[in-house]
Write an enzyme that holds these catalytic residues in place. Structure first.
Site, PDB file in Angstrom:
ATOM      1  N   LYS A 204       0.864  -1.178   0.000  1.00 56.24           N
ATOM      2  CA  LYS A 204       0.000   0.000   0.000  1.00 56.24           C
ATOM      3  C   LYS A 204       0.900   1.227   0.000  1.00 56.24           C
ATOM      4  O   LYS A 204       1.675   1.449   0.936  1.00 56.24           O
ATOM      5  CB  LYS A 204      -0.903   0.000   1.233  1.00 56.24           C
ATOM      6  CG  LYS A 204      -1.762   1.259   1.310  1.00 56.24           C
ATOM      7  CD  LYS A 204      -2.776   1.199   2.419  1.00 56.24           C
ATOM      8  CE  LYS A 204      -3.580   2.483   2.492  1.00 56.24           C
ATOM      9  NZ  LYS A 204      -4.585   2.445   3.557  1.00 56.24           N
ATOM     10  N   ARG A 214     -10.445  10.209   1.674  1.00 50.76           N
ATOM     11  CA  ARG A 214     -10.291  10.845   2.996  1.00 50.76           C
ATOM     12  C   ARG A 214     -11.337  11.943   3.175  1.00 50.76           C
ATOM     13  O   ARG A 214     -11.833  12.169   4.283  1.00 50.76           O
ATOM     14  CB  ARG A 214      -8.872  11.390   3.151  1.00 50.76           C
ATOM     15  CG  ARG A 214      -7.852  10.257   3.226  1.00 50.76           C
ATOM     16  CD  ARG A 214      -6.440  10.773   3.372  1.00 50.76           C
ATOM     17  NE  ARG A 214      -5.470   9.698   3.194  1.00 50.76           N
ATOM     18  CZ  ARG A 214      -4.168   9.877   3.044  1.00 50.76           C
ATOM     19  NH1 ARG A 214      -3.664  11.097   3.043  1.00 50.76           N
ATOM     20  NH2 ARG A 214      -3.360   8.843   2.885  1.00 50.76           N
ATOM     21  N   LYS A 226       1.540   9.991   5.851  1.00 48.03           N
ATOM     22  CA  LYS A 226       1.565   8.552   6.144  1.00 48.03           C
ATOM     23  C   LYS A 226       2.849   7.886   5.617  1.00 48.03           C
ATOM     24  O   LYS A 226       2.906   6.663   5.496  1.00 48.03           O
ATOM     25  CB  LYS A 226       0.308   7.892   5.577  1.00 48.03           C
ATOM     26  CG  LYS A 226      -0.999   8.448   6.186  1.00 48.03           C
ATOM     27  CD  LYS A 226      -2.222   7.582   5.878  1.00 48.03           C
ATOM     28  CE  LYS A 226      -3.477   8.119   6.582  1.00 48.03           C
ATOM     29  NZ  LYS A 226      -4.652   7.227   6.398  1.00 48.03           N
ATOM     30  N   GLU A 242       7.649  -7.005   1.316  1.00 43.27           N
ATOM     31  CA  GLU A 242       6.389  -6.975   2.075  1.00 43.27           C
ATOM     32  C   GLU A 242       5.564  -8.236   1.776  1.00 43.27           C
ATOM     33  O   GLU A 242       4.922  -8.793   2.672  1.00 43.27           O
ATOM     34  CB  GLU A 242       5.578  -5.737   1.709  1.00 43.27           C
ATOM     35  CG  GLU A 242       6.099  -4.424   2.275  1.00 43.27           C
ATOM     36  CD  GLU A 242       5.771  -4.243   3.760  1.00 43.27           C
ATOM     37  OE1 GLU A 242       5.159  -5.142   4.357  1.00 43.27           O
ATOM     38  OE2 GLU A 242       6.165  -3.192   4.319  1.00 43.27           O
ATOM     39  N   LYS A 257      -2.106  -1.498  -3.909  1.00 44.16           N
ATOM     40  CA  LYS A 257      -2.968  -0.316  -3.882  1.00 44.16           C
ATOM     41  C   LYS A 257      -2.116   0.944  -3.948  1.00 44.16           C
ATOM     42  O   LYS A 257      -1.142   1.030  -3.193  1.00 44.16           O
ATOM     43  CB  LYS A 257      -3.767  -0.359  -2.580  1.00 44.16           C
ATOM     44  CG  LYS A 257      -4.586   0.868  -2.305  1.00 44.16           C
ATOM     45  CD  LYS A 257      -5.187   0.763  -0.934  1.00 44.16           C
ATOM     46  CE  LYS A 257      -5.991   2.012  -0.654  1.00 44.16           C
ATOM     47  NZ  LYS A 257      -6.531   2.022   0.681  1.00 44.16           N
ATOM     48  N   SER A 283      -9.958   5.839  -4.867  1.00 44.32           N
ATOM     49  CA  SER A 283     -10.895   6.939  -5.091  1.00 44.32           C
ATOM     50  C   SER A 283     -10.399   7.941  -6.136  1.00 44.32           C
ATOM     51  O   SER A 283     -11.183   8.413  -6.958  1.00 44.32           O
ATOM     52  CB  SER A 283     -11.184   7.643  -3.765  1.00 44.32           C
ATOM     53  OG  SER A 283      -9.993   8.057  -3.134  1.00 44.32           O
ATOM     54  N   TYR A 322     -14.899   1.153  -7.093  1.00 47.19           N
ATOM     55  CA  TYR A 322     -16.175   1.844  -6.911  1.00 47.19           C
ATOM     56  C   TYR A 322     -17.069   1.663  -8.133  1.00 47.19           C
ATOM     57  O   TYR A 322     -18.241   2.004  -8.105  1.00 47.19           O
ATOM     58  CB  TYR A 322     -15.926   3.326  -6.614  1.00 47.19           C
ATOM     59  CG  TYR A 322     -15.047   3.492  -5.384  1.00 47.19           C
ATOM     60  CD1 TYR A 322     -15.584   3.326  -4.112  1.00 47.19           C
ATOM     61  CD2 TYR A 322     -13.674   3.724  -5.493  1.00 47.19           C
ATOM     62  CE1 TYR A 322     -14.787   3.414  -2.990  1.00 47.19           C
ATOM     63  CE2 TYR A 322     -12.860   3.815  -4.378  1.00 47.19           C
ATOM     64  CZ  TYR A 322     -13.422   3.657  -3.125  1.00 47.19           C
ATOM     65  OH  TYR A 322     -12.630   3.720  -2.015  1.00 47.19           O
TER      66      TYR A 322
HETATM   67  C1  PBG Z   1      -7.236   3.809   5.379  1.00 52.91           C
HETATM   68  C2  PBG Z   1      -7.648   3.557   3.968  1.00 52.91           C
HETATM   69  C3  PBG Z   1      -7.477   4.466   2.933  1.00 52.91           C
HETATM   70  C4  PBG Z   1      -8.054   3.909   1.797  1.00 52.91           C
HETATM   71  C5  PBG Z   1      -8.545   2.652   2.151  1.00 52.91           C
HETATM   72  N1  PBG Z   1      -8.274   2.432   3.517  1.00 52.91           N
HETATM   73  C6  PBG Z   1      -6.912   5.842   2.958  1.00 52.91           C
HETATM   74  C7  PBG Z   1      -5.574   6.046   3.483  1.00 52.91           C
HETATM   75  O1  PBG Z   1      -4.772   5.140   3.649  1.00 52.91           O
HETATM   76  O2  PBG Z   1      -5.297   7.202   3.782  1.00 52.91           O
HETATM   77  C8  PBG Z   1      -8.109   4.588   0.477  1.00 52.91           C
HETATM   78  C9  PBG Z   1      -9.099   4.090  -0.506  1.00 52.91           C
HETATM   79  C10 PBG Z   1      -9.362   4.997  -1.641  1.00 52.91           C
HETATM   80  O3  PBG Z   1      -8.725   6.051  -1.832  1.00 52.91           O
HETATM   81  O4  PBG Z   1     -10.266   4.656  -2.415  1.00 52.91           O
HETATM   82  N2  PBG Z   1      -6.890   2.773   6.165  1.00 52.91           N
END
Ligand code: PBG
Length: 341
Positions: A204, A214, A226, A242, A257, A283, A322
């Site tokens: 991720k 968010r 992050k 990982e 992701k 997203s 989505y």
């Molecule tokens: C947080 C989480 C995030 C997403 C899924 N789980 C955001 C982040 O890590 O800040 C993002 C999903 C998306 O953008 O569609 N645990």
């Protein structure tokens, strides 16, 4: 050899008719490939999410309706993301393990209506944590937030247990703490949930493509970013590392992701492991397609399908998107017009 006979090689012969193209098609999307991410909130109002056109924060009744609508076009898996009331957010994120919290109630509501639908839950603290980070925060003397690894894992285990007890099929740690897959596996097994699986966010990345998400959950970090737990977008070998760790700790499925900008990572992981692999079209990827189409710059349906096909062709077995419901509808309509294309 045709070259030695001096005959031209004509790859276009295999593309001449739909039937021939059907025979040589290497990648085919199915509604069963999709995992549909759904946002939920308290109360009985369904609220459209401005930053993600076509998505809503669902009440429990709205959620069950939307799962039914997706189920009707062949989607059989969902993943849940809660918007938690500010009054319940604390530095210890205690609400995340409340057995009667929003997520456990949502799991039970879906399972009561559609027991055959696979319910996957997100395991991370950001929706519950007043600091907006995926882990517990201790603030350095400098004022910079420091994300506590092992202390966070203890909370994540309690969160995963509350989801398993409510009937989740899989839990999906998206927090990127070290060692959380093994710890969650042990906690689940010790509590008799050995059948509950782990879909691990293996690679991720610390991505700006999460912005609209968010906004949807009001879960952006209050301070800092992050980068100390999510991966550096510049790194590919680190994703393999990982992956080895997640496999050793007992992950049932792994995930990359975001998806579209990380197709090389999907391919690299696919080529070096046998576990089922998911990719998350996040997203920002969704919003870029939606907004370009809304302005008339691209054909939404075609770009949606091509983006999903590209992710599967790169090596993903399943896609969190989505577009799950819309894409499944397109696939069904295509089949109805020309059975199996
Ligand atoms: C947080 C989480 C995030 C997403 C899924 N789980 C955001 C982040 O890590 O800040 C993002 C999903 C998306 O953008 O569609 N645990």
């Amino acid at each position: 050899m045709s070259e030695s006979l001096n005959l031209p090689i004509r790859p276009r012969r295999n593309r001449r008719t739909p039937a021939l193209r059907g025979l040589v098609r290497e990648t085919v999307l199915h509604p069963e490939d999709f995992i549909y991410p759904l946002f939920i909130q308290e109360g009985d109002r369904d609220e459209a999410i401005l930053s993600m056109p076509g998505c809503s924060r669902w009440s429990l009744a709205g959620l069950v309706g939307e799962v039914g609508a997706a189920r009707a076009v062949g989607v059989k898996a969902v993943v849940l993301f809660p918007k938690i009331d500010d009054s319940l957010k604390t530095p210890g994120a205690e609400e995340c393990a409340n057995p009667d919290g929003l997520v456990p109630r949502a799991i039970r509501a879906i399972k009561a209506a559609f027991p055959e639908v696979a319910v996957i839950t997100d395991v991370a603290l950001d929706p519950y944590n007043s600091d907006g980070h995926d882990g517990l925060v201790s603030t350095d003397p400098s004022g910079d937030p420091r994300i506590l690894n092992d202390e966070t894992i203890a909370v994540l285990c309690r969160q995963a247990l509350s989801h398993a007890a409510a009937g989740a099929d899989m839990v999906s740690p998206s927090d990127m703490m070290d060692g959380r897959v093994g710890a969650i596996r042990s906690a689940l097994d010790a509590a008799g949930h050995e059948q509950v699986g782990i879909l691990s966010y293996t690679a991720k990345y610390a991505s700006a493509y999460y912005g609209p998400f968010r906004g949807a959950l009001d879960s952006a970090p209050k301070a800092g970013d992050k980068m100390t737990y999510q991966m550096d977008p510049a790194n590919a070998r680190e994703a393999l590392r990982e992956m080895e760790i997640d496999i050793a700790e007992g992950a049932d499925m792994i995930m990359v992701k975001p998806a579209g900008p990380y197709l090389d990572i999907i391919r690299r992981l696919r080529d070096s492991c046998d576990l089922p692999m998911a990719a998350y079209q996040v997203s920002g990827e969704y919003l870029m397609i939606k907004s370009a189409a809304r302005d008339g710059w691209i054909d939404e349906t075609k770009v949606m399908m091509e983006s999903l096909l590209g992710i599967k062709r790169a090596g993903a077995d399943m896609i969190l998107t989505y577009f799950a419901k819309e894409a499944s509808r397109v696939l069904l309509e295509r089949d109805a017009r020309a059975p199996s294309h």
